[in-house]
Design a protein around this motif. Structure first.
Motif, short mmCIF file in Angstrom:
data_model
loop_
_atom_site.label_atom_id
_atom_site.label_comp_id
_atom_site.label_asym_id
_atom_site.label_seq_id
_atom_site.Cartn_x
_atom_site.Cartn_y
_atom_site.Cartn_z
N ARG A 173 0.80 -1.21 0.02
CA ARG A 173 -0.08 -0.10 -0.05
C ARG A 173 0.89 1.10 -0.08
O ARG A 173 0.49 2.04 0.46
CB ARG A 173 -1.03 -0.04 1.18
N ILE A 174 1.93 1.30 -0.65
CA ILE A 174 2.84 2.22 -0.75
C ILE A 174 2.69 3.28 -1.82
O ILE A 174 2.75 4.50 -1.92
CB ILE A 174 4.23 2.09 -0.72
N GLU A 175 2.29 2.49 -3.04
CA GLU A 175 1.98 3.26 -4.20
C GLU A 175 0.56 3.50 -4.60
O GLU A 175 -0.36 2.68 -4.20
CB GLU A 175 2.48 2.19 -5.40
N ASN A 176 0.32 4.40 -5.48
CA ASN A 176 -1.05 4.64 -5.95
C ASN A 176 -1.16 4.31 -7.42
O ASN A 176 -0.75 5.24 -7.96
CB ASN A 176 -1.52 5.91 -5.59
N PRO A 177 -1.65 3.11 -7.83
CA PRO A 177 -1.45 2.77 -9.11
C PRO A 177 -2.42 3.61 -10.10
O PRO A 177 -3.44 4.05 -9.68
CB PRO A 177 -1.57 1.51 -9.27
N SER A 178 -1.91 3.66 -11.43
CA SER A 178 -2.86 4.07 -12.44
C SER A 178 -3.85 3.12 -12.81
O SER A 178 -3.68 1.77 -12.54
CB SER A 178 -2.00 4.71 -13.68
N ILE A 179 -4.95 3.45 -13.38
CA ILE A 179 -6.09 2.42 -14.02
C ILE A 179 -5.41 1.59 -14.89
O ILE A 179 -5.77 0.33 -15.04
CB ILE A 179 -7.19 3.16 -14.42
N ALA A 180 -4.25 2.07 -15.47
CA ALA A 180 -3.80 1.10 -16.61
C ALA A 180 -3.01 -0.03 -15.87
O ALA A 180 -3.00 -1.21 -16.57
CB ALA A 180 -2.86 1.96 -17.55
N ILE A 181 -2.22 0.15 -15.08
CA ILE A 181 -1.60 -0.71 -14.11
C ILE A 181 -2.65 -1.75 -13.63
O ILE A 181 -2.18 -3.08 -13.47
CB ILE A 181 -0.76 -0.15 -13.04
N VAL A 182 -3.51 -1.33 -13.04
CA VAL A 182 -4.73 -2.32 -12.22
C VAL A 182 -5.24 -3.07 -13.64
O VAL A 182 -5.61 -4.34 -13.03
CB VAL A 182 -5.76 -1.39 -11.59
N GLU A 183 -5.35 -2.48 -14.71
CA GLU A 183 -5.89 -3.05 -15.70
C GLU A 183 -5.01 -4.41 -16.23
O GLU A 183 -5.39 -5.62 -16.47
CB GLU A 183 -6.16 -2.50 -16.97
N LYS A 184 -3.60 -4.13 -16.32
CA LYS A 184 -2.67 -5.08 -16.58
C LYS A 184 -2.78 -6.23 -15.43
O LYS A 184 -2.64 -7.40 -15.95
CB LYS A 184 -1.14 -4.46 -16.56
N LEU A 185 -2.63 -5.78 -14.41
CA LEU A 185 -2.94 -6.94 -13.34
C LEU A 185 -4.15 -7.86 -13.24
O LEU A 185 -4.07 -9.21 -13.44
CB LEU A 185 -2.73 -6.37 -11.94
N ALA A 186 -5.17 -7.24 -13.49
CA ALA A 186 -6.32 -7.75 -13.72
C ALA A 186 -6.30 -8.76 -14.81
O ALA A 186 -6.95 -10.09 -14.68
CB ALA A 186 -7.64 -7.08 -13.87
N LEU A 187 -5.76 -8.39 -16.13
CA LEU A 187 -5.60 -9.22 -17.04
C LEU A 187 -4.76 -10.58 -16.81
O LEU A 187 -5.04 -11.61 -17.41
CB LEU A 187 -5.04 -8.55 -18.46
N THR A 188 -3.77 -10.18 -16.51
CA THR A 188 -2.79 -11.16 -15.78
C THR A 188 -3.38 -12.26 -14.89
O THR A 188 -3.08 -13.41 -15.07
CB THR A 188 -1.36 -10.71 -15.41
N LEU A 189 -4.04 -11.82 -14.03
CA LEU A 189 -4.77 -12.56 -13.08
C LEU A 189 -6.34 -13.20 -13.43
O LEU A 189 -6.87 -13.98 -13.03
CB LEU A 189 -4.87 -11.91 -11.73
N ALA A 190 -6.38 -12.92 -14.66
CA ALA A 190 -7.50 -13.41 -15.15
C ALA A 190 -9.00 -13.12 -14.60
O ALA A 190 -9.64 -14.05 -14.36
CB ALA A 190 -7.61 -14.96 -15.81
N VAL A 191 -9.00 -11.87 -14.22
CA VAL A 191 -10.21 -11.43 -13.50
C VAL A 191 -10.88 -10.16 -14.08
O VAL A 191 -9.99 -9.40 -14.40
CB VAL A 191 -10.16 -11.22 -11.91
N PRO A 192 -12.30 -9.85 -13.81
CA PRO A 192 -12.53 -8.68 -14.03
C PRO A 192 -11.95 -7.50 -13.18
O PRO A 192 -11.50 -7.88 -12.01
CB PRO A 192 -14.04 -8.48 -13.89
N MET A 193 -11.88 -6.38 -13.57
CA MET A 193 -11.12 -5.24 -12.86
C MET A 193 -11.90 -5.01 -11.46
O MET A 193 -11.39 -4.69 -10.37
CB MET A 193 -11.07 -3.88 -13.57
N ALA A 194 -13.28 -5.14 -11.38
CA ALA A 194 -14.13 -5.18 -10.44
C ALA A 194 -13.33 -6.05 -9.26
O ALA A 194 -13.63 -5.54 -8.05
CB ALA A 194 -15.45 -5.35 -10.57
#
Length: 87
Positions: free
Chosen positions: A42-63
């Motif tokens: 919880r040190i960084e505040n990511p952009s929505i693009a980073i959250v999207e990359k992570l969600a795609l990699t984890l194979a889950v919807p962004m929600a």
């Protein structure tokens, strides 16, 4: 929980459920490993693009990255430390 806490909670939960190290998640997401660590702490505040990359990699919807844990849900434990055997 605020958004960073929810993201950190769900990142670790999903990553551990899939047996992924921070390094593997970072590599598969094209994100620096230390950045993944900083997100989980919880040190960084990511952009929505980073959250999207992570969600795609984890194979889950962004929600799913912001899902509220159940009141009795225990914090996700980290994976066992150390190098993983080659498969």
């Amino acid at each position: 929980m605020d958004a960073r806490e929810l993201l950190a909670w769900n990142m670790r939960r999903l990553r551990v459920e899939r047996g992924l190290s921070q390094e593997k998640l970072a590599l598969d997401s094209a994100i620096d490993r230390t950045y993944v660590s900083r997100l989980e702490r919880r040190i960084e505040n990511p952009s929505i693009a980073i959250v999207e990359k992570l969600a795609l990699t984890l194979a889950v919807p962004m929600a799913a990255m912001f899902a509220e844990p159940a009141h009795d849900e225990v914090a996700p434990a980290p994976l066992k430390a150390g190098r993983k055997p080659k498969s």
